[in-house]
Enzyme design. Structure first.
Site, PDB file in Angstrom:
ATOM      1  N   LYS A 150       0.753  -1.056   0.045  1.00 10.26           N
ATOM      2  CA  LYS A 150       0.119   0.034   0.029  1.00 10.26           C
ATOM      3  C   LYS A 150       0.877   1.109   0.072  1.00 10.26           C
ATOM      4  CE  LYS A 150      -1.603   2.676   2.989  1.00 10.26           C
ATOM      5  NZ  LYS A 150      -1.496   4.184   2.248  1.00 10.26           N
ATOM      6  N   CYS A 169      13.404  10.874   7.791  1.00 10.64           N
ATOM      7  CA  CYS A 169      13.085  10.434   9.017  1.00 10.64           C
ATOM      8  C   CYS A 169      14.447  10.159  10.047  1.00 10.64           C
ATOM      9  CB  CYS A 169      12.634   8.892   9.178  1.00 10.64           C
ATOM     10  SG  CYS A 169      13.720   7.596   8.303  1.00 10.64           S
ATOM     11  N   GLU A 172       9.737  15.907  16.137  1.00 10.33           N
ATOM     12  CA  GLU A 172      10.051  15.982  14.679  1.00 10.33           C
ATOM     13  C   GLU A 172       9.370  16.734  13.814  1.00 10.33           C
ATOM     14  OE1 GLU A 172      10.986  12.125  11.787  1.00 10.33           O
ATOM     15  OE2 GLU A 172       8.969  11.971  12.692  1.00 10.33           O
TER      16      GLU A 172
END
Length: 490
Positions: free
Chosen positions: A185, A293, A391
């Site tokens: 996905k 990330c 973050e």
């Protein structure tokens, strides 16, 4: 089935069970260029019914007599080599599709998104061929046992938008080499590259049902995660979403790999040379417009050299070329969406409100369109402030002073995250000594690059499990013990 041009890319079908299938619903995902804010494509929006069909296809391909799971690694390797060749032929188009969808500068896309799929596919095909699949162990009680590695089953692979093709193959290459099948996905923001993967699989003759792709939003992803036909989940995304997936998999006792968020620190030692390694600094702190990330967004600088470090980073941020993601000269492109731009601007405002000092950027560049934010550097950042703890996922750096090496390590380890990091020094042994004390899954000395041979992943809130390296394939294997040659007891 599809129309592809320089201006607009449209698909009407899903790739399921080795064929192009009509979707169950009529809803569509519209893709907008973050550089121009113009529509550049559309694809079907998958549904739970499409997931059901895809999981059933993957199940058949795995379980059927003579199915993918029963092939010898050498036979799977031949298919994967053809797959790699087909992927390599699509490198430029794959890179372009990433760039036009998420704002990744085309030079970065060509370096990572283009070549990585074929490279890592070949790596895992060779690794599977070389792996000892059944080991005989003499027993302590006498006799012996056999320990086997077997493919774990049907995998749900859920991929984010920031490095969509590279991250897809962190999962796809090892699971295919291990003998698993998959329902992939992709993120709605970057679905177009998944179609190049499907086309390459079709050209390479990957057996029907081994690779199935259904794009969709969070609801479709949640349905896939808890589907009873799935044996393993491999997810890359936010820590918030990862916690929810982990809770579901824990309840189901379903194996899961979670590669999540980060707030990594760059520890600049008193002999660190940022100016002399400026390309590596950019690559570890601002690559992909800060949408990475493991990005080193906290820069810990010794107080004795603080002004020098701040000036170097401010000069870097102020001097980069900002532009359309598809232009060769662009170093910083737009963020993926207006929503992401708003999020990053909210953090910049928060940093100002909490007393940090903007020394570069802090606003939007002068452009007529696009979701752009200037690379921003904050000085005088409190290590407990919002911009130093959360973050941001954008081109925003926080420079934090420290007095001693122990203090720098303590600040680095105070984060709830532990995914990446760097140490900057001209003394490699000293750098290694510091790196070993940092609580993180990965860390580099004077640079940061994920190498396919080395395990990648985080600790603490940055995730569970590892991708890449032999560990990445082990994540898609189960272990079976067979007791043979009974011991002579008595």
């Amino acid at each position: 089935m599809s129309t592809v041009s320089e201006q607009h890319i449209t698909y009407d079908r899903l790739f399921i069970d080795g064929a192009w299938s009509a979707p169950a619903g009529d809803a569509r995902i519209t893709i907008v260029s973050p550089s121009t804010e113009e529509e550049i494509g559309s694809v079907p929006d998958g549904t739970e019914a499409d997931i059901d069909v895809a999981v059933s296809a993957a199940r058949r391909a795995f379980d059927a007599p003579g199915g993918w799971s029963s092939w010898e690694p050498e036979a799977r390797g031949e298919v994967l080599e053809r797959f790699a060749v087909a992927l390599d032929a699509r490198q430029e188009e794959g890179a372009r599709r990433t760039s036009i969808q998420n704002g990744m500068p085309i030079s970065i896309a060509r370096a990572f998104e283009g070549p990585f799929p074929g490279m890592v596919t070949r790596y895992y095909a060779a690794l599977a061929n070389a792996q000892v699949r059944e080991e005989v162990r003499p027993g302590l009680l006498g006799g012996s046992t056999r320990v086997r590695r077997t493919p774990i089953g049907v995998v749900a692979g859920i991929v984010p938008w920031n490095f969509p093709q590279a991250i897809t193959f962190l999962k796809l290459a090892p699971l295919l080499a291990a003998g698993c099948t998959v329902v992939l996905k992709p993120s709605p923001e970057t679905v177009l590259g998944a179609y190049t993967i499907a086309e390459a699989a079709e050209e390479a003759g990957v057996p029907a049902g081994v690779i199935n792709i259904v794009q969709g939003g969070r609801e479709v992803g949640a349905y896939l995660v808890q589907h009873p036909g799935v044996d393993k989940v491999a997810f890359t995304g936010s820590t918030e979403a990862g916690r929810k997936i982990g809770e579901v998999c824990g309840r189901l006792l379903r194996p899961v790999t979670l590669e999540l968020g980060g707030k990594s620190a760059a520890i600049v030692l008193d002999d660190g040379d940022l100016a002399g390694n400026i390309d590596a600094v950019f690559g570890s702190m601002l690559i992909n417009n800060g949408q990475t990330c493991w990005l080193n967004s906290r820069i810990l600088a010794p107080r004795s050299r603080y002004d020098d470090v701040v000036a170097t980073l401010a000069g870097l941020a102020s001097g980069v070329t900002i532009g359309d993601a598809t232009e060769d000269a662009t170093q910083i492109g737009p963020l993926v969406s207006a929503r992401q731009r708003d999020r990053v601007e909210g953090y910049i405002a928060k940093g100002k409100a909490e007393g940090a000092r903007v020394v570069a950027g802090g606003g939007r560049p002068d452009r007529d369109a696009g979701f752009f934010v200037q690379p921003t550097v904050f000085a005088d950042v409190d290590p407990n402030s919002t911009i130093a703890r959360e973050e941001i996922f954008g081109p925003v750096l926080s420079v934090i002073p420290y007095d001693t090496e122990d203090e720098a390590i303590a600040i680095s380890n105070s984060s709830e995250f532990g995914l990446g990091g760097t140490v900057w020094t001209q003394d490699q042994e000293r750098g290694l000594a510091v790196a070993r004390r940092v609580q993180t899954g990965t860390i580099g000395i004077n640079h940061y690059v994920n190498d396919p041979v080395a395990p990648f992943g985080g600790v603490k809130a940055s995730g569970l499990g590892r991708e890449l390296g032999p560990e990445g394939m082990s994540a898609f294997q189960a272990t079976q013990t067979i007791y043979v040659d009974p011991p002579q007891l008595g």
